[in-house]
Design an enzyme around this catalytic site. Structure first.
Site, PDB file in Angstrom:
ATOM      1  N   LYS A  84       0.839  -1.214   0.000  1.00 49.14           N
ATOM      2  CA  LYS A  84       0.000   0.000   0.000  1.00 49.14           C
ATOM      3  C   LYS A  84       0.868   1.257   0.000  1.00 49.14           C
ATOM      4  O   LYS A  84       0.612   2.198  -0.740  1.00 49.14           O
ATOM      5  CB  LYS A  84      -0.933  -0.041   1.218  1.00 49.14           C
ATOM      6  CG  LYS A  84      -1.878   1.146   1.298  1.00 49.14           C
ATOM      7  CD  LYS A  84      -3.177   0.790   1.990  1.00 49.14           C
ATOM      8  CE  LYS A  84      -3.048   0.714   3.494  1.00 49.14           C
ATOM      9  NZ  LYS A  84      -2.981   2.043   4.145  1.00 49.14           N
ATOM     10  N   SER A  85       1.905   1.273   0.824  1.00 51.68           N
ATOM     11  CA  SER A  85       2.747   2.476   0.919  1.00 51.68           C
ATOM     12  C   SER A  85       3.388   2.787  -0.434  1.00 51.68           C
ATOM     13  O   SER A  85       3.422   3.939  -0.876  1.00 51.68           O
ATOM     14  CB  SER A  85       3.861   2.242   1.949  1.00 51.68           C
ATOM     15  OG  SER A  85       3.316   2.125   3.236  1.00 51.68           O
ATOM     16  N   ARG A 143       2.697   5.988  -3.314  1.00 57.98           N
ATOM     17  CA  ARG A 143       3.832   6.799  -3.769  1.00 57.98           C
ATOM     18  C   ARG A 143       4.038   6.671  -5.279  1.00 57.98           C
ATOM     19  O   ARG A 143       4.503   7.615  -5.933  1.00 57.98           O
ATOM     20  CB  ARG A 143       5.090   6.383  -2.994  1.00 57.98           C
ATOM     21  CG  ARG A 143       5.053   6.891  -1.539  1.00 57.98           C
ATOM     22  CD  ARG A 143       5.982   6.090  -0.660  1.00 57.98           C
ATOM     23  NE  ARG A 143       6.140   6.615   0.687  1.00 57.98           N
ATOM     24  CZ  ARG A 143       5.318   6.365   1.721  1.00 57.98           C
ATOM     25  NH1 ARG A 143       4.229   5.605   1.549  1.00 57.98           N
ATOM     26  NH2 ARG A 143       5.553   6.875   2.909  1.00 57.98           N
ATOM     27  N   SER A 166       7.350   8.818  12.147  1.00 61.83           N
ATOM     28  CA  SER A 166       6.231   8.701  11.213  1.00 61.83           C
ATOM     29  C   SER A 166       6.707   8.935   9.794  1.00 61.83           C
ATOM     30  O   SER A 166       7.193  10.019   9.447  1.00 61.83           O
ATOM     31  CB  SER A 166       5.138   9.720  11.563  1.00 61.83           C
ATOM     32  OG  SER A 166       4.287   9.911  10.448  1.00 61.83           O
ATOM     33  N   GLN A 172       4.799   9.171   7.375  1.00 66.01           N
ATOM     34  CA  GLN A 172       3.863  10.094   6.718  1.00 66.01           C
ATOM     35  C   GLN A 172       4.315  11.535   6.906  1.00 66.01           C
ATOM     36  O   GLN A 172       4.272  12.338   5.977  1.00 66.01           O
ATOM     37  CB  GLN A 172       2.447   9.874   7.263  1.00 66.01           C
ATOM     38  CG  GLN A 172       1.908   8.503   6.894  1.00 66.01           C
ATOM     39  CD  GLN A 172       0.547   8.222   7.479  1.00 66.01           C
ATOM     40  OE1 GLN A 172       0.022   9.015   8.270  1.00 66.01           O
ATOM     41  NE2 GLN A 172      -0.034   7.094   7.129  1.00 66.01           N
ATOM     42  N   ASP A 184       1.843  -1.254  11.861  1.00 70.24           N
ATOM     43  CA  ASP A 184       0.494  -1.671  11.458  1.00 70.24           C
ATOM     44  C   ASP A 184       0.188  -3.119  11.844  1.00 70.24           C
ATOM     45  O   ASP A 184      -0.919  -3.606  11.593  1.00 70.24           O
ATOM     46  CB  ASP A 184       0.332  -1.508   9.941  1.00 70.24           C
ATOM     47  CG  ASP A 184       0.342  -0.037   9.532  1.00 70.24           C
ATOM     48  OD1 ASP A 184      -0.015   0.809  10.372  1.00 70.24           O
ATOM     49  OD2 ASP A 184       0.725   0.258   8.392  1.00 70.24           O
ATOM     50  N   LYS A 198      -4.499   5.732  14.731  1.00 71.81           N
ATOM     51  CA  LYS A 198      -4.565   5.060  13.423  1.00 71.81           C
ATOM     52  C   LYS A 198      -6.010   5.136  12.907  1.00 71.81           C
ATOM     53  O   LYS A 198      -6.774   5.988  13.344  1.00 71.81           O
ATOM     54  CB  LYS A 198      -4.064   3.625  13.553  1.00 71.81           C
ATOM     55  CG  LYS A 198      -2.558   3.556  13.856  1.00 71.81           C
ATOM     56  CD  LYS A 198      -1.737   4.083  12.694  1.00 71.81           C
ATOM     57  CE  LYS A 198      -0.255   4.124  13.013  1.00 71.81           C
ATOM     58  NZ  LYS A 198       0.517   4.819  11.978  1.00 71.81           N
ATOM     59  N   ARG A 242      -6.540   1.953  17.867  1.00 71.84           N
ATOM     60  CA  ARG A 242      -6.279   0.510  17.746  1.00 71.84           C
ATOM     61  C   ARG A 242      -5.945  -0.148  19.064  1.00 71.84           C
ATOM     62  O   ARG A 242      -6.200  -1.342  19.242  1.00 71.84           O
ATOM     63  CB  ARG A 242      -5.139   0.249  16.753  1.00 71.84           C
ATOM     64  CG  ARG A 242      -5.602   0.287  15.351  1.00 71.84           C
ATOM     65  CD  ARG A 242      -4.575  -0.243  14.368  1.00 71.84           C
ATOM     66  NE  ARG A 242      -5.153  -0.092  13.033  1.00 71.84           N
ATOM     67  CZ  ARG A 242      -4.472   0.079  11.920  1.00 71.84           C
ATOM     68  NH1 ARG A 242      -3.148   0.126  11.973  1.00 71.84           N
ATOM     69  NH2 ARG A 242      -5.090   0.198  10.765  1.00 71.84           N
ATOM     70  N   ARG A 244      -7.667  -3.207   9.510  1.00 73.53           N
ATOM     71  CA  ARG A 244      -6.763  -4.160  10.171  1.00 73.53           C
ATOM     72  C   ARG A 244      -7.398  -4.788  11.411  1.00 73.53           C
ATOM     73  O   ARG A 244      -7.069  -5.919  11.767  1.00 73.53           O
ATOM     74  CB  ARG A 244      -5.418  -3.504  10.482  1.00 73.53           C
ATOM     75  CG  ARG A 244      -4.711  -3.053   9.212  1.00 73.53           C
ATOM     76  CD  ARG A 244      -3.236  -2.831   9.373  1.00 73.53           C
ATOM     77  NE  ARG A 244      -2.734  -1.971   8.310  1.00 73.53           N
ATOM     78  CZ  ARG A 244      -2.450  -2.376   7.070  1.00 73.53           C
ATOM     79  NH1 ARG A 244      -2.585  -3.636   6.719  1.00 73.53           N
ATOM     80  NH2 ARG A 244      -2.012  -1.521   6.166  1.00 73.53           N
TER      81      ARG A 244
HETATM   82  C1  S3P Z   1       2.632   4.712   6.248  1.00 73.43           C
HETATM   83  C2  S3P Z   1       3.170   5.075   7.457  1.00 73.43           C
HETATM   84  C3  S3P Z   1       2.645   4.614   8.751  1.00 73.43           C
HETATM   85  C4  S3P Z   1       1.664   3.455   8.604  1.00 73.43           C
HETATM   86  C5  S3P Z   1       0.721   3.651   7.453  1.00 73.43           C
HETATM   87  C6  S3P Z   1       1.493   3.793   6.154  1.00 73.43           C
HETATM   88  C7  S3P Z   1       3.242   5.225   5.004  1.00 73.43           C
HETATM   89  O1  S3P Z   1       1.977   5.673   9.379  1.00 73.43           O
HETATM   90  O2  S3P Z   1       0.935   3.274   9.788  1.00 73.43           O
HETATM   91  O3  S3P Z   1      -0.166   2.573   7.340  1.00 73.43           O
HETATM   92  O4  S3P Z   1       2.965   4.680   3.918  1.00 73.43           O
HETATM   93  O5  S3P Z   1       4.023   6.194   5.078  1.00 73.43           O
HETATM   94  P1  S3P Z   1       2.768   6.742  10.311  1.00 73.43           P
HETATM   95  O6  S3P Z   1       3.687   7.480   9.439  1.00 73.43           O
HETATM   96  O7  S3P Z   1       1.699   7.633  10.876  1.00 73.43           O
HETATM   97  O8  S3P Z   1       3.422   5.904  11.347  1.00 73.43           O
END
Ligand code: S3P
Length: 446
Positions: free
Chosen positions: A28-29, A33, A175, A177, A328, A355, A359, A403
């Site tokens: 997914k990540s 991107r 993080s 993100q 996750d 999240k 969670r 999840r």
């Molecule tokens: C992700 C970063 C994680 C993760 C999310 C995907 C990403 O979050 O929990 O499912 O793709 O950068 P955080 O950056 O908030 O930890």
């Protein structure tokens, strides 16, 4: 804001041994991107193995609204014709990210670094998630938050900076993100953007920046951190992206096979990036019979086939420092811990509270509903396992969290009385083929 159809409850029944081979969908990540870097480069980016889940498709829709032409050419195969860094269009409508925290936060970084204004919104879960952590650094770079709901939440109207200031930013929590949003905004800055993280988080953005031709350097910082330096305004050139299988999705069949007696499965092509394999480390410490069959490099990432056999697990102490590499995976680890003998302590889980749901609370409530002895101790989760099948029989509230839904369905496959969840709909955000793939191994749902 997304609308919701009526909830779709689902039950997982105690099933026989799980057998077979499977490949879970793309990561997914990396999929989010891939669309975003396709948007930011000029020319055509080809993507293979994209996760066609709702979260990623919404990022694709947002990229279209900012000027990309995106076309599906086959299963998991996509072509993106980018608008190019510095040449994005202002979207006509609200960017609706549904359930997707990653999509919305990364795209805030993109918008924050361009002279455009966009409105960000999503479902009831996304509207609860803290966005100040993203808006704060973007404001330092010159973006302005024109509207926001209480506490910096969606809906948010964000005005990007025409000339984003290059900053040096220390992320307040580990993080990817936050790191990614700052780097994506920094791409359109005339100088050098630096992000420092005290604990290393997943590095897919850094890898993809380099893959698309940006100059980016990642160095160790302190004991476990990284310092990432990006030169602004690169010429991004398209490069094909091959998306490896998502370890966060593979986690479900892996744990299902471990806790369901007599099981033996093979997971194909799972990404083995060390910033994503904390669950594997933990399961091996618990005594899991997991063997790597064939490590290789695919699309710039290490991948491996894994053979997983049902195992007698034992409780372990999971250090807080491991959290970024398995952030996750705690819900499904908690399920594994329920079947282990002895106590498992999972430390430092504060980020789990923000999240797709809280969670920490959702996992503890779900475990209690199924007769598992567990407790929340500050930021730690403690699970005292049954050393065999959990009782089950409970109905789990999923709180719009994919999840939580998948973790408790896995629990049901090996529990005495099965487990029910109140809504399976959100599974489509990250693992739309979860049910048929699990059924192909022998999992029984009703
Ligand atoms: C992700 C970063 C994680 C993760 C999310 C995907 C990403 O979050 O929990 O499912 O793709 O950068 P955080 O950056 O908030 O930890």
């Amino acid at each position: 804001m997304s609308s919701h159809a009526a909830p779709r409850p689902l039950a997982a029944r105690r099933s026989g041994p799980l057998k077979g081979r499977l490949r879970v969908p793309g990561d997914k990540s990396i999929s989010h991107r891939a669309f975003i870097f396709g948007l930011l480069s000029v020319g055509e980016t080809r993507i293979e193995g994209l996760l066609e889940g709702d979260d990623v498709l919404r990022t694709g829709a947002a990229c279209r609204a900012l000027g990309a032409a995106i076309e599906r050419t086959g299963e998991g195969q996509w072509r993106v014709r980018g608008a190019g860094l510095g040449s994005l269009l202002a979207p006509q409508d609200t960017l609706d990210f549904g359930n997707a925290g990653t999509g919305s936060r990364l795209m805030m970084g993109v918008v924050g670094g361009h002279a455009i204004t966009a409105r960000f919104d999503g479902d009831a879960s996304l509207r609860k998630r803290p966005m100040r952590r993203i808006l704060d650094p973007l404001e330092l770079m010159g973006a302005r938050t024109l509207e926001q709901a209480e506490g910096g939440r969606c809906p948010i109207l964000l005005q990007g900076a025409a000339e984003p200031a290059p900053i040096e930013y220390r992320t307040p929590v580990a993080s990817a993100q936050i790191k990614s949003a700052v780097l994506l905004a920094g791409l359109n800055s005339p100088g050098r953007t630096v992000v420092i993280e005290a604990e290393a988080s997943r590095d897919h953005t850094e890898k993809m920046l380099a893959h698309f031709g940006a100059t980016v350097k990642s160095e160790p910082f302190g004991e476990a951190g990284r310092r990432i330096t990006l030169e602004g305004r690169p010429m991004l050139s398209p490069n094909p992206v091959i998306v490896p299988a998502d370890p966060s999705s593979a986690a479900f069949p892996i744990v299902a096979a471990l806790i369901t007696p007599g099981s033996e499965i093979v997971i194909e092509g799972m990404m083995m990036n060390p910033l994503r394999t904390g669950l594997l480390t933990t399961l091996l410490e618990m005594g899991a019979d997991i063997v790597e069959l064939d490590r290789r490099v695919e699309g710039g990432e290490d991948v491996a086939d894994l053979r997983v056999r049902a195992s007698a697990l034992k409780g372990v102490d999971v250090p807080a420092a491991r959290a970024p590499a398995m952030i996750d995976e705690y819900p499904i680890l908690a399920v594994a811990a329920s079947f282990a003998s002895g106590e498992t302590r999972m430390r430092g889980l504060h980020e789990l509270r923000v999240k797709e749901s809280d969670r920490l609370a959702a996992v503890a409530d779900g475990l209690v509903a199924n007769g598992v002895d567990c407790a929340i101790d500050g930021d730690d989760l403690l699970v005292r396992g049954a050393g065999g099948p959990a009782e089950g029989g409970g109905m789990v509230a999923t709180h719009l969290d994919h999840r939580i839904a998948m973790s408790f369905l896995v629990m049901g496959l090996a529990s005495k009385k099965g487990v029910s969840i109140d809504d399976e709909a959100m599974i489509a955000t990250s693992f739309p083929t979860f049910r048929p793939l699990m059924a192909s191994l022998g999992a029984e749902f009703s």
